[in-house]
Design a protein around this motif. Structure first.
Motif, PDB file in Angstrom:
ATOM      1  N   UNK A   2       0.767  -1.232  -0.123  1.00  0.00           N
ATOM      2  CA  UNK A   2      -0.195   0.026  -0.105  1.00  0.00           C
ATOM      3  C   UNK A   2       0.838   0.954   0.125  1.00  0.00           C
ATOM      4  N   UNK A   3       0.257   2.415  -0.401  1.00  0.00           N
ATOM      5  CA  UNK A   3       1.119   3.515  -0.285  1.00  0.00           C
ATOM      6  C   UNK A   3       1.478   4.128   1.078  1.00  0.00           C
ATOM      7  N   UNK A   4       2.785   4.439   1.247  1.00  0.00           N
ATOM      8  CA  UNK A   4       3.064   4.863   2.395  1.00  0.00           C
ATOM      9  C   UNK A   4       2.121   5.969   2.903  1.00  0.00           C
ATOM     10  N   UNK A   5       1.713   6.921   2.314  1.00  0.00           N
ATOM     11  CA  UNK A   5       0.943   7.982   2.439  1.00  0.00           C
ATOM     12  C   UNK A   5      -0.402   7.709   3.468  1.00  0.00           C
ATOM     13  N   UNK A   6      -0.853   6.357   3.313  1.00  0.00           N
ATOM     14  CA  UNK A   6      -1.852   5.704   4.117  1.00  0.00           C
ATOM     15  C   UNK A   6      -1.509   5.551   5.666  1.00  0.00           C
ATOM     16  N   UNK A   7      -0.199   5.382   5.885  1.00  0.00           N
ATOM     17  CA  UNK A   7       0.258   5.061   7.287  1.00  0.00           C
ATOM     18  C   UNK A   7       0.509   6.375   8.017  1.00  0.00           C
ATOM     19  N   UNK A 193      11.153  10.545   2.883  1.00  0.00           N
ATOM     20  CA  UNK A 193      10.449  10.720   1.580  1.00  0.00           C
ATOM     21  C   UNK A 193       9.595  11.673   1.336  1.00  0.00           C
ATOM     22  N   UNK A 194       9.561  11.938   0.097  1.00  0.00           N
ATOM     23  CA  UNK A 194       8.669  13.048  -0.329  1.00  0.00           C
ATOM     24  C   UNK A 194       7.528  12.712  -1.321  1.00  0.00           C
ATOM     25  N   UNK A 195       6.335  12.710  -0.848  1.00  0.00           N
ATOM     26  CA  UNK A 195       5.181  12.372  -1.568  1.00  0.00           C
ATOM     27  C   UNK A 195       4.632  13.739  -2.198  1.00  0.00           C
ATOM     28  N   UNK A 196       4.967  13.565  -3.593  1.00  0.00           N
ATOM     29  CA  UNK A 196       4.348  14.620  -4.604  1.00  0.00           C
ATOM     30  C   UNK A 196       3.595  14.393  -5.791  1.00  0.00           C
ATOM     31  N   UNK A 197       2.645  15.094  -6.056  1.00  0.00           N
ATOM     32  CA  UNK A 197       1.817  14.654  -7.192  1.00  0.00           C
ATOM     33  C   UNK A 197       2.583  14.960  -8.344  1.00  0.00           C
ATOM     34  N   UNK A 198       2.356  13.847  -9.204  1.00  0.00           N
ATOM     35  CA  UNK A 198       3.112  13.777 -10.580  1.00  0.00           C
ATOM     36  C   UNK A 198       2.677  14.980 -11.386  1.00  0.00           C
ATOM     37  N   UNK A 199       1.529  15.604 -11.252  1.00  0.00           N
ATOM     38  CA  UNK A 199       1.092  16.716 -12.034  1.00  0.00           C
ATOM     39  C   UNK A 199       1.854  17.919 -11.278  1.00  0.00           C
ATOM     40  N   UNK A 200       2.201  18.087 -10.336  1.00  0.00           N
ATOM     41  CA  UNK A 200       3.027  19.280  -9.573  1.00  0.00           C
ATOM     42  C   UNK A 200       4.477  19.017 -10.433  1.00  0.00           C
ATOM     43  N   UNK A 201       4.975  17.838 -10.238  1.00  0.00           N
ATOM     44  CA  UNK A 201       6.359  17.870 -11.072  1.00  0.00           C
ATOM     45  C   UNK A 201       6.317  18.152 -12.448  1.00  0.00           C
ATOM     46  N   UNK A 202       5.203  17.894 -13.085  1.00  0.00           N
ATOM     47  CA  UNK A 202       5.030  18.039 -14.595  1.00  0.00           C
ATOM     48  C   UNK A 202       5.169  19.558 -14.859  1.00  0.00           C
TER      49      UNK A 202
END
Ligand SMILES: [Zn+2]
Length: 361
Positions: A2-7, A193-202
């Protein structure tokens, strides 16, 4: 997996302080200082005391342009540049290229390696393979580790932020025992770790511009300069560098950036796997930073000025150019409308999580 974000609960990313209504200009170093004091002053004080006798080693895990260097710089601003060493493997490898060109530097490097390197292939073979192709991927893990160890030996006993290691799945196990290799035995090691939306990177990539003189990076959409110009030929607005020495030089985009993140898709996917793998490890503390938080939860969690605004431009009748600031709403990887945070607002949860790992155990 699962995505680490969920923890990590959303409440961990609350930067809003009850009763604190003052706005801070996060672009101003002086106001940033007051901002951090107001929001995490106690944690900073305790950590500063802790860093008098201790340090730690942190491994950045984050996609390209996720802000690793920026966050390290802000940590230096808060805790002192003399206390922190940000080591980028990419920079080390680039420097290795030029060092090998200088007979003196090459001799010093080989001397260090003769004493400290242990690996399956000889130093000479590793150097030769690297010289032929000039990429980090051709360097064995043991070689890269020795390179990092040497860099750390040059400024010992500092807090270390490592950027670019581990970069592959097999390097994770090396990272687990790295602190023993570099004699930082008692120091805590932490994965961040840095959780960042791909849209922001784009969008960061597509709208990125740099000053051709001082190399300062800005963004036409997400980080404007005070002065903006208009090119009659291309019918496009452009930023003017606000560094006094550059006299309003036109900032330019890099070739290839307009393609956005699709050009680095494979790397992005590997970074996702890497982060998930690291977060499944036992026995090592992990910190998760979030670049974006859902708009729906923002009222409770953050102050308005902590969200990144979007900039657009308009030509007025008198020929002047007006900069229009509007809220920047971006869909995260799950399609949830989100605000992307200004870098200092991401550093607040970093300090809080460091505090609970190092002090309030
Ligand atoms: Zn400049």
């Amino acid at each position: 997996m699962s995505h680490p974000r969920n923890d990590f609960p959303l409440s961990l990313y609350q930067t809003k302080v009850k009763g604190l209504s003052r706005k801070f200009d996060l672009m101003s170093p002086a106001e940033r200082h007051e901002y951090f004091e107001a929001k995490v002053g106690l944690e900073i004080k305790a950590l500063k005391e802790y860093f008098k006798k201790n340090s730690f080693i942190a491994y950045w895990l984050g996609k390209k342009n996720s802000g690793k260097g920026t966050y390290s710089k802000l940590m230096m601003e808060i805790f002192g540049a003399d206390k922190i060493n940000h080591i980028s493997i990419g920079d080390l490898v680039r420097r290795l290229s030029s060092d090998l060109d200088s007979p003196q530097k090459k001799a010093a490097l080989l001397e260090y390696f003769a004493e400290h390197y242990r690996g399956y292939i000889s130093i000479d073979d590793a150097v030769q393979a690297f010289l032929n192709r000039d990429t980090a991927s051709l360097l064995p893990n043991e070689f890269i580790l020795t390179l990092v160890k040497r860099e750390i030996d040059l400024s010992p006993k500092k807090i270390i932020f490592l950027d670019g290691f581990p970069r592959t799945l097999d390097q994770i196990s090396y990272a687990l025992y790295f602190r023993n290799l570099i004699d930082y035995r008692k120091d805590q090691d932490i994965f961040i770790a840095i959780d960042i939306p791909e849209n922001v990177l784009d969008e960061r990539m597509k709208y990125r511009v740099v000053c051709p003189i001082c190399q300062t990076p800005r963004s036409l959409k997400l980080l404007a300069t005070p002065e903006v110009g208009y090119d009659e030929k291309t019918k496009a607005f452009y930023l003017k560098c606000d560094n006094p020495g550059c006299q309003g030089t036109r900032m330019v985009s890099k070739e290839g950036d307009s393609l956005g993140i699709e050009s680095i898709r494979k790397r992005l996917e590997l970074d996702d796997v890497l982060i998930k793998k690291v977060f499944s490890l036992h026995g090592v503390p992990k910190i998760l930073l979030r670049n974006a938080i859902p708009v729906a939860a923002s009222q409770e969690l953050i102050d308005d000025y902590e969200a990144t605004p979007a900039y657009s431009y308009r030509r007025l009748a008198n020929g002047k150019i007006e900069t229009i600031e509007s809220p920047y709403i971006v869909q995260d990887d799950d399609g949830v409308d989100s605000y992307s945070l200004m870098a200092p607002a991401v550093v607040i949860p970093l300090i809080k999580q460091l505090y609970s790992i190092l002090i309030k155990k």
